[in-house]
Design an enzyme around this catalytic site. Structure first.
Site, PDB file in Angstrom:
ATOM      1  N   LYS A 205     -27.333  24.312 -39.476  1.00 16.62           N
ATOM      2  CA  LYS A 205     -27.379  24.988 -38.093  1.00 16.62           C
ATOM      3  C   LYS A 205     -28.748  25.739 -37.799  1.00 16.62           C
ATOM      4  O   LYS A 205     -29.117  26.589 -38.627  1.00 16.62           O
ATOM      5  CB  LYS A 205     -26.306  25.964 -38.187  1.00 16.62           C
ATOM      6  CG  LYS A 205     -26.171  26.680 -36.846  1.00 16.62           C
ATOM      7  CD  LYS A 205     -24.698  27.697 -36.704  1.00 16.62           C
ATOM      8  CE  LYS A 205     -24.499  28.236 -35.463  1.00 16.62           C
ATOM      9  NZ  LYS A 205     -23.395  29.053 -35.499  1.00 16.62           N
ATOM     10  N   LYS A 259     -26.278  21.220 -36.282  1.00 14.63           N
ATOM     11  CA  LYS A 259     -26.167  21.863 -34.988  1.00 14.63           C
ATOM     12  C   LYS A 259     -27.297  22.493 -34.689  1.00 14.63           C
ATOM     13  O   LYS A 259     -27.855  23.553 -35.495  1.00 14.63           O
ATOM     14  CB  LYS A 259     -24.875  22.729 -35.120  1.00 14.63           C
ATOM     15  CG  LYS A 259     -24.545  23.566 -33.737  1.00 14.63           C
ATOM     16  CD  LYS A 259     -23.477  24.599 -33.936  1.00 14.63           C
ATOM     17  CE  LYS A 259     -23.427  25.243 -32.625  1.00 14.63           C
ATOM     18  NZ  LYS A 259     -22.196  26.240 -32.984  1.00 14.63           N
TER      19      LYS A 259
END
Length: 335
Positions: A205, A259
């Site tokens: 992320k 992400k």
């Protein structure tokens, strides 16, 4: 100088355009196929009954009260979407420095999980584990001054994961990026009898500019103090993603998430090639918003851009995609 027939003979007579000439032949030789089963639909939930709140920065996306989230789950099931991911917009009065509302068995997202699981038991439910929807400062963890406290945060995340599992979550998805949280959560789930609960780690992320509309949707954007660079990944780095995934898999993660999605397709492919586990990607709010706003302005064709962007994730090796386009895409595929 003109292109003559003998030039084609020199090329061995191959005409690479031939299979592209008709729709049926294009479909027959397509290397990548997208189905509704590849999609996870993120839903924002709010308090109230029959409440819809349009999200200005995400055209076409709304916050839904729990009863309408149940109806959305029914629509997803009918379209063949296998799972929803739930994110709460927590009342400001229930936010605090330590985000302890995340551990309340009766909080908004836990009630939504239970209501959807009761009404639509055969749809998968993904629960986000992080404190930013619950903290007064908008960070994913507990703070001491300007520092995010890793271990103190993990102890709260463990309790958050347990109440979500008790409420009907099929997949626990830690997105906080604290060190050691996967092992701690896996151990706690197993000890509590939730050994069948899947752990989907947001292992890669990145500290991204593309999260802005999401933060508006969950009500944390205006509260955020500083940046998340001390715990989310540096967009300049790819080797970090390998180390993060190796650690999370060793600690018990079943699936891994990248992400944002499209700016990190290289990371998706790298992780898919290196690790023998399902790789998911999150087409985040900023990615969605760029397409939606551009379509409103007449710059791009919304449907064509939606299809192309989602196909890119499958081509990069993703097993599944979290996307706000999920229902539209599934209905298009279904004809």
């Amino acid at each position: 100088m003109s292109f003559e027939k003998h030039d084609m003979e020199f090329l061995g007579g191959r005409r690479l355009r031939r299979p592209r000439m008709a729709d049926w032949s294009r479909r027959m030789v397509a290397e990548t196929v997208l189905t509704p089963a590849d999609l996870i639909w993120p839903i924002f939930v709010i308090e109230g009954h029959n409440e819809r709140q349009p999200i200005k920065t995400m055209p076409g996306v709304e916050r839904l009260s729990i009863n309408l989230a149940v109806e959305a789950a029914k629509a997803a099931r009918a379209a063949g979407i296998p799972a929803l991911a739930l994110f709460p917009n927590t009342d400001p009065s229930k936010r605090s420095e330590d985000g302890i509302e995340a551990t309340n068995r009766d909080n908004l997202v836990c009630r939504a999980l239970s209501a959807i699981k009761d009404a639509v038991p055969d749809i998968g439910l993904v629960a986000d584990v992080a404190l930013d929807p619950y903290t007064s400062h908008g960070h994913d963890g507990v703070m001491a001054g300007e520092e995010i406290l890793n271990d103190e945060t993990v102890s709260i995340l463990v309790k958050q994961a347990l109440v979500q599992a008790q409420s009907g979550a099929d997949v626990i998805a830690p997105s906080d990026m604290m060190d050691g949280r996967i092992g701690a959560i896996r151990g706690a789930l197993d000890d509590a009898g939730f050994e069948k609960t899947i752990l989907l780690s947001y292992a890669a992320k990145y500290a991204s500019a593309f999260y802005g509309p999401f933060r508006d949707a969950v009500g944390s954007g205006a509260r955020l103090k500083g940046t998340k660079l001390s715990y989310q990944m540096d967009p300049a780095n790819s080797e970090d993603a390998i180390r993060e995934v190796e650690q999370d898999l060793a600690e018990g993660a079943d699936w891994i998430m990248v992400k944002p999605g499209m700016p990190y397709l290289d990371i998706c492919r790298m992780l898919k090639d290196r690790f023998d586990v399902p790789v998911f990607a999150y087409q985040v709010s900023g990615e969605y918003a760029m397409i939606a706003h551009a379509a409103q302005a007449g710059i791009v064709d919304r449907e064509a851009a939606m299809v192309e962007s989602l196909m890119a994730f499958k081509r990069a090796g993703c097993s599944g995609i979290l996307t706000y386009f999920a229902l539209d895409m599934a209905r298009k595929i279904n004809g």
